[in-house]
Design a protein around this motif. Structure first.
Motif, PDB file in Angstrom:
ATOM      1  N   GLY A 190       1.343  -1.438   0.078  1.00 38.20           N
ATOM      2  CA  GLY A 190      -0.142  -0.128   0.104  1.00 38.20           C
ATOM      3  C   GLY A 190       0.993   1.173  -0.103  1.00 38.20           C
ATOM      4  O   GLY A 190       1.861   1.150  -0.128  1.00 38.20           O
ATOM      5  N   LYS A 191      -0.308   2.791  -0.159  1.00 37.14           N
ATOM      6  CA  LYS A 191       0.770   4.210  -0.268  1.00 37.14           C
ATOM      7  C   LYS A 191       1.644   3.902   1.238  1.00 37.14           C
ATOM      8  O   LYS A 191       2.839   4.929   0.567  1.00 37.14           O
ATOM      9  N   ASP A 192       1.103   3.821   2.134  1.00 39.07           N
ATOM     10  CA  ASP A 192       1.639   4.417   2.991  1.00 39.07           C
ATOM     11  C   ASP A 192       3.150   3.599   3.738  1.00 39.07           C
ATOM     12  O   ASP A 192       4.170   4.347   4.797  1.00 39.07           O
TER      13      ASP A 192
ATOM     14  N   ALA B 139       1.966  -2.870 -14.915  1.00 36.61           N
ATOM     15  CA  ALA B 139       2.357  -2.259 -15.462  1.00 36.61           C
ATOM     16  C   ALA B 139       4.085  -1.839 -15.475  1.00 36.61           C
ATOM     17  O   ALA B 139       4.798  -0.876 -16.459  1.00 36.61           O
ATOM     18  N   ALA B 140       3.517  -0.792 -14.015  1.00 36.85           N
ATOM     19  CA  ALA B 140       4.948  -0.025 -13.986  1.00 36.85           C
ATOM     20  C   ALA B 140       5.770  -0.262 -14.094  1.00 36.85           C
ATOM     21  O   ALA B 140       7.004   0.424 -14.111  1.00 36.85           O
ATOM     22  N   THR B 141       5.468  -1.641 -12.956  1.00 34.86           N
ATOM     23  CA  THR B 141       6.558  -2.848 -13.548  1.00 34.86           C
ATOM     24  C   THR B 141       7.929  -2.708 -13.820  1.00 34.86           C
ATOM     25  O   THR B 141       8.768  -3.188 -14.234  1.00 34.86           O
TER      26      THR B 141
ATOM     27  N   ARG C 148       1.829  13.488  -2.753  1.00 27.94           N
ATOM     28  CA  ARG C 148       0.186  14.017  -1.775  1.00 27.94           C
ATOM     29  C   ARG C 148      -0.658  13.142  -2.824  1.00 27.94           C
ATOM     30  O   ARG C 148      -1.968  12.961  -2.360  1.00 27.94           O
ATOM     31  N   GLY C 149      -0.947  14.029  -3.895  1.00 27.70           N
ATOM     32  CA  GLY C 149      -2.059  12.396  -4.600  1.00 27.70           C
ATOM     33  C   GLY C 149      -2.386  11.728  -5.257  1.00 27.70           C
ATOM     34  O   GLY C 149      -1.525  11.097  -4.874  1.00 27.70           O
ATOM     35  N   SER C 150      -2.837  11.546  -5.848  1.00 29.47           N
ATOM     36  CA  SER C 150      -3.308  10.771  -6.339  1.00 29.47           C
ATOM     37  C   SER C 150      -2.835   9.983  -7.921  1.00 29.47           C
ATOM     38  O   SER C 150      -2.801  11.425  -8.707  1.00 29.47           O
ATOM     39  N   SER C 151      -3.025   9.148  -8.420  1.00 30.97           N
ATOM     40  CA  SER C 151      -1.801   8.908 -10.116  1.00 30.97           C
ATOM     41  C   SER C 151      -2.477   9.534 -10.927  1.00 30.97           C
ATOM     42  O   SER C 151      -4.214   9.850 -11.007  1.00 30.97           O
ATOM     43  N   SER C 152      -2.449  10.264 -11.748  1.00 32.88           N
ATOM     44  CA  SER C 152      -2.831  10.910 -12.858  1.00 32.88           C
ATOM     45  C   SER C 152      -2.915  10.383 -14.193  1.00 32.88           C
ATOM     46  O   SER C 152      -3.748  10.413 -15.347  1.00 32.88           O
ATOM     47  N   ALA C 153      -2.901   8.766 -13.520  1.00 29.60           N
ATOM     48  CA  ALA C 153      -2.380   7.638 -15.101  1.00 29.60           C
ATOM     49  C   ALA C 153      -2.905   6.871 -14.734  1.00 29.60           C
ATOM     50  O   ALA C 153      -3.740   6.864 -13.883  1.00 29.60           O
TER      51      ALA C 153
ATOM     52  N   PHE D 115       6.354   4.521  -7.422  1.00 29.80           N
ATOM     53  CA  PHE D 115       5.050   3.065  -7.518  1.00 29.80           C
ATOM     54  C   PHE D 115       4.034   4.446  -6.291  1.00 29.80           C
ATOM     55  O   PHE D 115       3.016   3.444  -6.525  1.00 29.80           O
ATOM     56  N   LYS D 116       4.218   5.019  -5.546  1.00 29.68           N
ATOM     57  CA  LYS D 116       3.095   5.744  -4.123  1.00 29.68           C
ATOM     58  C   LYS D 116       2.488   5.859  -4.911  1.00 29.68           C
ATOM     59  O   LYS D 116       1.387   5.952  -3.915  1.00 29.68           O
ATOM     60  N   THR D 117       2.216   7.196  -6.087  1.00 30.27           N
ATOM     61  CA  THR D 117       1.355   7.497  -6.650  1.00 30.27           C
ATOM     62  C   THR D 117       0.307   6.805  -7.236  1.00 30.27           C
ATOM     63  O   THR D 117      -0.809   6.913  -8.190  1.00 30.27           O
ATOM     64  N   LEU D 118       0.849   6.090  -7.679  1.00 23.96           N
ATOM     65  CA  LEU D 118      -0.168   5.175  -8.559  1.00 23.96           C
ATOM     66  C   LEU D 118      -1.313   4.422  -7.994  1.00 23.96           C
ATOM     67  O   LEU D 118      -1.175   3.875  -6.505  1.00 23.96           O
ATOM     68  N   GLU D 119      -2.091   4.312  -8.939  1.00 24.71           N
ATOM     69  CA  GLU D 119      -3.108   3.078  -8.239  1.00 24.71           C
ATOM     70  C   GLU D 119      -2.419   1.321  -7.901  1.00 24.71           C
ATOM     71  O   GLU D 119      -2.098   0.832  -9.308  1.00 24.71           O
ATOM     72  N   ARG D 120      -3.868   0.532  -7.502  1.00 23.80           N
ATOM     73  CA  ARG D 120      -3.140  -0.800  -7.611  1.00 23.80           C
ATOM     74  C   ARG D 120      -3.483  -1.708  -8.990  1.00 23.80           C
ATOM     75  O   ARG D 120      -2.345  -2.231  -9.186  1.00 23.80           O
TER      76      ARG D 120
END
Length: 441
Positions: free
Chosen positions: A118-120, A371-373, A434-439, A361-366
């Protein structure tokens, strides 16, 4: 914690295998009665087969647990077959099987850890996955020398079998089963036909340039053209093999750019140190491995700290501080030599690798993590041969010209690449963090 243990068991041997085999090339060439150039294909086949970019699709199609298990089976099968090789080309073929499994394990392992954390807790989890990268340059050359000298070259591969058997058992017992996937994305066969051979040609071309070939090597430019063609297609066609739209997330894009620059610097440095130790100082492979050991010790000290600071304060300050410390260590090594500057480099390296990997990976959705990896792994695997080729070319040119201290200029390439990584690290903004992913997910 269970996922971390499973990933470390699988990843350590695949990364270590790259270096322990390198020290046995002379022995392998002698035993098979062939040349060093031909025997080098046993290393090249492993590296090229690691570039197959299907992780994101495979995880989405079959689930990360199933892909992890299949990758381990491929790796252990390739290891056992390599140990039984009866000719040069049988070994090359079996190493390709081994590399295919090994090439999937690291990005799939990163995916499982990032999704579980998770992001935390991303920083602390990325500190764990960085451990094998520290063990490789420290343990690789000495372990390879001990195995070849005491047990014979076949044990370079057989040693993987019991470790992978434990990793398989741990995965079966500890990894949770995943729910059935929903709509399944079909494999982008056309994209795979362009990207996979394109990446392999790029890696091979860069490796050849590092070995003294011309920068106009046809494999290099053929690979670049195929990757460029894939990029144009991927931006126009939905469901491409690799989702380049992830670079729309500024933090991910900046983190990958920083990883490319910094990874190139570190790969170049870890290749130059053994050359410097043996050619300039008359040392052995064991001496070179021991000279790099303080880097792992320094990183082991700062990685846990970096993980906590990254989770609480963000990656930008941690990463920038790490680069400054690492560059200071590199400069000190060029000026004074010895293990102390490499220890300082390790302190900085532990800060950089942990924070920048977490930032990716911090700002990406699960759902976007597989794909990010894939994207980040491709970038680092291209950075590695480039980071080796650049200082190697500089070293060769200056040596032929009879320049004084050619190694100093070669190490200067690594220093410059590491320093350049400060630019993308500075672009990792706090609002994006701090925000969520824009992707897209």
């Amino acid at each position: 914690m269970a996922t971390s243990l499973v990933v470390l068991l699988g990843v350590v041997m695949t990364m270590l295998d790259t270096m322990i085999v390198n020290v046995a090339i002379n022995t392998l060439a002698r035993d098979f009665g062939t040349t060093l150039a031909t025997m080098q294909w046993a290393v090249t086949a492993y590296l090229l087969s690691m570039t197959v970019p299907v992780t994101g699709w495979a995880v989405g199609r079959f689930g990360s647990r199933n892909v992890w298990l299949a990758s381990l089976v491929l790796f252990v099968a390739g290891s056992a077959l390599s140990a039984a090789a009866w000719s040069v080309w049988s070994l090359v073929a079996f190493r390709a099987v081994q590399g295919l499994g090994g090439g999937l394990l690291l990005p799939v392992g990163q995916t499982m850890l990032a999704q579980a954390a998770g992001k935390d807790r991303m920083g602390r989890v990325m500190a764990l996955i960085s451990v094998p990268a520290m063990l490789v340059p420290v343990l690789g050359p000495p372990l390879g020398g001990v195995i070849v000298g005491g047990l014979g070259w076949r044990w370079l591969f057989l040693i993987n079998v019991p470790v992978c058997a434990v990793a398989l058992l741990a995965a079966l017992l500890l990894l949770p089963r995943e729910p059935a996937a929903g709509a399944r994305q079909p494999l982008d066969v056309a994209g795979l036909a362009m990207l996979s051979p394109g990446l392999a040609a790029l890696v091979y071309g860069l490796s050849e340039v590092g070995n003294g070939a011309s920068p106009l090597h046809p494999a290099l430019w053929t690979g670049a053209a195929m990757v460029a063609a894939f990029t144009v297609r991927a931006l126009r066609v939905p469901g491409a093999l690799v989702d380049l739209r992830l670079f729309g997330d500024r933090t991910f894009a900046a983190a990958v750019a920083a990883l490319v620059c910094y990874s190139a610097a570190m790969f170049g440095f870890t290749v130059l140190v053994p050359l410097y130790s043996q050619l300039a100082e008359g040392g052995t492979a064991l001496d070179a491995g021991l000279l790099l050991a303080p880097m792992g010790i320094g990183a082991a000290i700062t990685m846990p700290v970096a993980g906590k600071l990254t989770d609480t304060r963000g990656p930008r300050g941690v990463g920038a501080a790490g680069v400054v410390v690492a560059v200071a260590g590199l400069v000190a090594f060029v000026a004074f030599g010895g293990p102390a500057p490499i220890f300082v480099l390790g302190l900085g390296h532990g800060l950089v690798s942990t924070s920048v990997m977490a930032a990716a990976f911090k700002t990406l959705e699960r759902a976007a993590i597989p794909a990010a990896t894939t994207l980040s792994t491709i970038a680092v695997r291209l950075a590695a041969p480039f980071g080796v080729a650049l200082p190697a070319v500089v070293l060769q040119l200056l040596t032929r010209a009879g320049a004084d201290r050619p190694f100093a200029y070669a190490f200067g390439c690594a220093i410059a690449l590491a320093a350049v990584s400060l630019v993308p690290i500075a672009l990792i903004g706090s609002k994006t963090w701090r925000g969520s992913s824009s992707a897209p997910a």
